[in-house]
Motif scaffolding. Structure first.
Motif, PDB file in Angstrom:
ATOM      1  N   SER A  12       0.827  -1.221   0.000  1.00  0.00           N
ATOM      2  CA  SER A  12       0.000   0.000   0.000  1.00  0.00           C
ATOM      3  C   SER A  12       0.851   1.257   0.000  1.00  0.00           C
ATOM      4  CB  SER A  12      -0.925   0.009   1.219  1.00  0.00           C
ATOM      5  OG  SER A  12      -0.165   0.156   2.399  1.00  0.00           O
ATOM      6  N   SER A  13       2.088   1.164   0.477  1.00  0.00           N
ATOM      7  CA  SER A  13       2.926   2.376   0.595  1.00  0.00           C
ATOM      8  C   SER A  13       4.392   1.975   0.681  1.00  0.00           C
ATOM      9  CB  SER A  13       2.529   3.161   1.851  1.00  0.00           C
ATOM     10  OG  SER A  13       2.701   2.356   2.993  1.00  0.00           O
ATOM     11  N   ASN A  81       7.534  -8.290   3.167  1.00  0.00           N
ATOM     12  CA  ASN A  81       7.806  -6.880   3.461  1.00  0.00           C
ATOM     13  C   ASN A  81       6.857  -6.300   4.514  1.00  0.00           C
ATOM     14  OD1 ASN A  81       8.616  -3.962   2.757  1.00  0.00           O
ATOM     15  ND2 ASN A  81       6.425  -4.017   2.215  1.00  0.00           N
ATOM     16  N   TYR A 145       9.470  -3.916  18.634  1.00  0.00           N
ATOM     17  CA  TYR A 145       9.854  -3.892  17.214  1.00  0.00           C
ATOM     18  C   TYR A 145      11.257  -4.486  17.022  1.00  0.00           C
ATOM     19  CZ  TYR A 145      10.938  -2.119  12.555  1.00  0.00           C
ATOM     20  OH  TYR A 145      11.292  -2.021  11.232  1.00  0.00           O
ATOM     21  N   SER A 180       8.941   6.481   4.022  1.00  0.00           N
ATOM     22  CA  SER A 180       7.726   5.658   3.885  1.00  0.00           C
ATOM     23  C   SER A 180       6.710   6.132   4.911  1.00  0.00           C
ATOM     24  CB  SER A 180       8.059   4.174   4.153  1.00  0.00           C
ATOM     25  OG  SER A 180       8.277   3.967   5.538  1.00  0.00           O
TER      26      SER A 180
HETATM   27  N1  LIG Z   1      11.003   2.782   6.669  1.00  0.00           N
HETATM   28  C1  LIG Z   1      12.040   2.404   7.370  1.00  0.00           C
HETATM   29  O1  LIG Z   1      12.864   3.253   7.763  1.00  0.00           O
HETATM   30  C2  LIG Z   1      12.268   0.947   7.666  1.00  0.00           C
HETATM   31  C3  LIG Z   1      13.496   0.603   8.258  1.00  0.00           C
HETATM   32  C4  LIG Z   1      13.747  -0.734   8.535  1.00  0.00           C
HETATM   33  C5  LIG Z   1      12.811  -1.694   8.216  1.00  0.00           C
HETATM   34  N2  LIG Z   1      11.622  -1.342   7.649  1.00  0.00           N
HETATM   35  C6  LIG Z   1      10.677  -2.409   7.339  1.00  0.00           C
HETATM   36  O2  LIG Z   1      10.249  -2.276   6.004  1.00  0.00           O
HETATM   37  C7  LIG Z   1       8.978  -2.900   5.851  1.00  0.00           C
HETATM   38  C8  LIG Z   1       8.064  -1.964   5.069  1.00  0.00           C
HETATM   39  O3  LIG Z   1       7.819  -0.803   5.834  1.00  0.00           O
HETATM   40  P1  LIG Z   1       7.750   0.669   5.209  1.00  0.00           P
HETATM   41  O4  LIG Z   1       8.905   1.407   5.711  1.00  0.00           O
HETATM   42  O5  LIG Z   1       7.496   0.611   3.766  1.00  0.00           O
HETATM   43  O6  LIG Z   1       6.489   1.229   6.018  1.00  0.00           O
HETATM   44  P2  LIG Z   1       4.975   1.499   5.547  1.00  0.00           P
HETATM   45  O7  LIG Z   1       4.972   2.534   4.478  1.00  0.00           O
HETATM   46  O8  LIG Z   1       4.227   1.753   6.803  1.00  0.00           O
HETATM   47  O9  LIG Z   1       4.531   0.122   4.902  1.00  0.00           O
HETATM   48  C9  LIG Z   1       4.234  -1.021   5.671  1.00  0.00           C
HETATM   49  C10 LIG Z   1       3.341  -1.923   4.877  1.00  0.00           C
HETATM   50  O10 LIG Z   1       3.060  -3.094   5.654  1.00  0.00           O
HETATM   51  C11 LIG Z   1       1.656  -3.272   5.642  1.00  0.00           C
HETATM   52  N3  LIG Z   1       1.153  -4.038   6.764  1.00  0.00           N
HETATM   53  C12 LIG Z   1       1.273  -3.816   8.091  1.00  0.00           C
HETATM   54  N4  LIG Z   1       0.627  -4.770   8.780  1.00  0.00           N
HETATM   55  C13 LIG Z   1       0.080  -5.626   7.866  1.00  0.00           C
HETATM   56  C14 LIG Z   1      -0.708  -6.797   7.932  1.00  0.00           C
HETATM   57  N5  LIG Z   1      -1.098  -7.319   9.094  1.00  0.00           N
HETATM   58  N6  LIG Z   1      -1.054  -7.410   6.772  1.00  0.00           N
HETATM   59  C15 LIG Z   1      -0.691  -6.902   5.584  1.00  0.00           C
HETATM   60  N7  LIG Z   1       0.025  -5.776   5.449  1.00  0.00           N
HETATM   61  C16 LIG Z   1       0.412  -5.155   6.579  1.00  0.00           C
HETATM   62  C17 LIG Z   1       1.087  -1.866   5.605  1.00  0.00           C
HETATM   63  O11 LIG Z   1      -0.288  -1.898   5.230  1.00  0.00           O
HETATM   64  P3  LIG Z   1      -1.334  -0.761   5.707  1.00  0.00           P
HETATM   65  O12 LIG Z   1      -1.122   0.412   4.792  1.00  0.00           O
HETATM   66  O13 LIG Z   1      -2.653  -1.436   5.519  1.00  0.00           O
HETATM   67  O14 LIG Z   1      -1.021  -0.445   7.137  1.00  0.00           O
HETATM   68  C18 LIG Z   1       1.999  -1.264   4.546  1.00  0.00           C
HETATM   69  O15 LIG Z   1       1.604  -1.675   3.271  1.00  0.00           O
HETATM   70  C19 LIG Z   1       8.492  -3.233   7.264  1.00  0.00           C
HETATM   71  O16 LIG Z   1       8.698  -4.605   7.510  1.00  0.00           O
HETATM   72  C20 LIG Z   1       9.396  -2.387   8.151  1.00  0.00           C
HETATM   73  O17 LIG Z   1       9.558  -2.952   9.425  1.00  0.00           O
HETATM   74  C21 LIG Z   1      11.331  -0.036   7.371  1.00  0.00           C
END
Ligand SMILES: NC(=O)c1ccc[n+]([C@@H]2O[C@H](COP(=O)([O-])OP(=O)(O)OC[C@H]3O[C@@H](n4cnc5c(N)ncnc54)[C@H](OP(=O)(O)O)[C@@H]3O)[C@@H](O)[C@H]2O)c1
Length: 276
Positions: A12-13, A81, A145, A180
């Motif tokens: 989604s994002s 992811n 987390y 994000s």
């Molecule tokens: N951004 C960073 O700095 C960072 C750093 C290290 C690791 N990460 C990891 O990267 C991954 C992606 O995160 P992001 O940064 O892209 O953040 P984000 O924009 O918040 O995206 C997270 C995604 O996961 C989905 N999600 C959460 N719970 C879910 C569930 N139960 N079932 C299906 N989808 C679910 C969200 O859907 P909804 O829109 O419906 O909530 C969204 O599509 C995560 O695993 C995060 O821990 C991110």
């Protein structure tokens, strides 16, 4: 040559959406999943094979696998992811918040990978798990987390060994700060715990700072997506990829600094030096 296929959760994002775009531009058949119908419709409009999936929904996983079995002769890449940051004091969130965090960030990864195993086996495929540098440099107000991502790292190592006999590879990604919706979602999680009756109420600005930390000078998600795509396409795929701002320096701090000094720095950064 048939097009290679990739299944990506949480599109989604942020990182998931950027990965869907990068893999599509490289000629992959992209199965992009999201949990809200409006996001699925958006992904469909953007030209992906879109499917609704909450990764904690076992029936949803079964239905998705049935669709994939019907339309694909196997799966080349699975990218786990989907995830979120359950930010806030560990004892304020308690076991309930910890359990929810592990359901999504850890247990669901095993559940979906298990369900995809027959498809991955046919293609001698690849599992990519999106971990986090937060598992390496543990910070306050993010205990659930950090623990969930540390667990994911351990499970990725075990999976790599156990899937090797089937020629299925496992790659672990430890992103640093990536632009994000992660910070906004983490802030929403934290605000649920910031209450006047919490012992940590006086430290609420530190909690808020930790929830926002991933969005301090972040790397664009599309940069991570292109680097990850290059790694997936390389002949010798790396076992571990550290991508994005801070992803190399933070592990160095965690290993090189004396523990007492590191804890003093973290306490100062997140306002934990006061005695309450
Ligand atoms: N951004 C960073 O700095 C960072 C750093 C290290 C690791 N990460 C990891 O990267 C991954 C992606 O995160 P992001 O940064 O892209 O953040 P984000 O924009 O918040 O995206 C997270 C995604 O996961 C989905 N999600 C959460 N719970 C879910 C569930 N139960 N079932 C299906 N989808 C679910 C969200 O859907 P909804 O829109 O419906 O909530 C969204 O599509 C995560 O695993 C995060 O821990 C991110």
């Amino acid at each position: 040559m048939p097009q290679p296929s990739v299944l990506i959760t949480g599109c989604s994002s942020g990182i998931g959406r950027a990965l869907a775009e990068a893999f599509a531009s490289a000629g992959y058949t992209v199965w992009a999943t999201a949990r809200r119908p409006e996001d699925v419709a958006q992904l469909q409009q953007a030209g992906f094979h879109a499917a609704q999936l909450d990764v904690n929904d076992a029936e949803g996983i079964t239905a998705l696998i049935a669709r994939l079995e019907d339309q694909l002769d196997g799966l080349d890449v699975l990218i786990n992811n989907a995830g979120y940051g359950a930010m806030g004091p560990l004892l304020d969130g308690g076991v309930e918040a910890l359990r929810r965090q592990f359901e999504t960030n850890v247990f669901a990864v095993v559940g979906l990978t298990r369900a995809c195993f027959p498809l991955l086996r046919r293609k001698r495929g690849l599992v990519v798990n999106i971990g986090s540098i937060s598992a390496v440099l543990v910070t306050p107000f993010a205990g659930a987390y950090c623990a969930s991502k540390a667990a994911l790292h351990a499970l990725s190592d075990a999976l790599r060994l156990e899937l090797a006999p089937f020629a299925i590879e496992v790659m672990e990604v430890q992103p640093g700060a990536i632009a994000s919706s992660f910070g906004a979602n983490a802030s929403r999680e934290a605000e649920q715990l910031i209450r006047e009756d919490s012992p940590w109420w006086p430290l609420r600005e530190g909690i808020r700072a930790r929830a926002r930390a991933s969005q301090d000078n972040p790397t664009p998600a599309r940069h991570l997506a292109h680097q990850l795509l290059t790694a997936v396409q390389s002949d010798r795929r790396p076992r571990l990829l550290r991508l994005g701002n801070g992803s190399r320096t933070l592990p160095l701090l965690a290993t090189l600094l004396p523990r007492a000094l590191l804890e003093r720095l973290l306490s100062r950064r997140f306002g934990l030096t006061e005695r309450l």
